[in-house]
Design an enzyme around this catalytic site. Sequence first.
Site, PDB file in Angstrom:
ATOM      1  N   GLY A 363       2.350  -0.065   0.801  1.00  0.00           N
ATOM      2  CA  GLY A 363       3.225  -0.733   1.759  1.00  0.00           C
ATOM      3  C   GLY A 363       3.580  -2.158   1.396  1.00  0.00           C
ATOM      4  O   GLY A 363       4.757  -2.525   1.357  1.00  0.00           O
ATOM      5  N   GLY A 386      -0.435   5.354   1.278  1.00  0.00           N
ATOM      6  CA  GLY A 386      -1.722   6.056   1.357  1.00  0.00           C
ATOM      7  C   GLY A 386      -1.747   7.275   0.456  1.00  0.00           C
ATOM      8  O   GLY A 386      -2.729   7.541  -0.241  1.00  0.00           O
TER       9      GLY A 386
END
Length: 405
Positions: A363, A386
């Site tokens: 991110g 993730g």
Amino acid sequence: MQMIDNYNFAGKKAIIRVDFNVPLGAQYEVSDDTRIRGALPTIKKVLADGGSVILMSHLGRPKSGPEEKFSLRHVIPTLSNLLGTDIQFADDCMGKQALEKSAALKPGEVLLLENLRFYSAEDKVKTDEEKAATKVFAQKLSTYADVYVNDAFGTAHRAHGSTAVIADFFAQDSKMFGFLINKEIEAMDKVLHHSDKPMTAIMGGAKVSDKIQVIENLLDRVDNLIIGGGMTYTFIKARGGEIGNSLCEEDKLDVATELVKKAEAKGVNLILPVDQVLADKFDNEANTELAGIDQGKEGFMGLDIGALSIEALTEVIMNSKTILWNGPMGVFEMPNFQKGTVSIAKAIAESTAQGCFSLVGGGDSVAAVNKFGLADKVSYVSTGGGAMLEYIEGKVLPGIKAIRG
Ligand code: AMP
């Protein structure tokens, strides 16, 4: 494994798991359409072949049932505009509308289902009872279509109804990845298994604990491992340096020492910053000082890497043929502490222009390359933070296993 490139969707209904988990503004307008654009090649392929498209996604984290702010209805104007076609909508992914509208769908038409996570069966999969409910949910979704396509890389590390379980209800030749997931896998496999040397991994961000597994797995693959950002200080304290009030995970000092030893044993060049920008508070307007990386002091915290580090890291980056970057070098959200992260991003872009393959994921590093306008100057920007980290850790992602077997 069925590949999307050589599948003919003519006359078929394809249910596509996309990642439309987009940020919305005050009027629920889409404020960043990157993820919607990412899904377009797959949607267009189905339509161009003469098939019809049923889109399903989650949006946000609804707690229990429907909430206006999490309605996928809000993405319709953007999606319709980008695709240049009308979008039909079913206001409940399990309801009468979903059933009837999917049954009536004609070639060339697109139907969007309401947020999957309005049903806890989509993503609550811990107990046997919950797993059974998820099967029923996924089975019902599967009845809307002839073919299942998963193109949501951001949720590929989750064993949810629409990301993994649904695949069981389609034959091997009727389930496949979309173009986006294929590109993600290709980029990660290039870095992990077919990298040109020297290969450099740059790990930054706040915590070592989030990235221990990734670092361990990378030690078998990289020539250089650069550590930056807040996680630096756990390594510095572990080697006896003074860190003052900088971020530190006291319970990970041993882990840091172990990682340094492992890197040495494997012949990996583990590179820590040599200097830093100290700040007297966690604030853009803080008073700052430059200091050596081991020379922290009480009342100050290191919020960015310094000029000597930037110079040294840039040289390593410019000499690399493969780069993986995850996590910022400092608190780049604050303009006074973004220099390290901008400089590293620019160096990666420059190295890429000279033929290096660069994969940026996670991110915050993605936010950084976007903020500095460098997203199209690196080889690949991953859409799944993730999921990418888990793939690089060497884990099997449920969404990938469901199709690959
Ligand atoms: P992560 O989610 O672990 O990748 O961490 C990203 C966050 O780490 C960003 O919000 C950064 O502001 C933060 N960060 C990076 N460097 C530092 C630092 N030296 N001190 C505190 N936070 C940092």
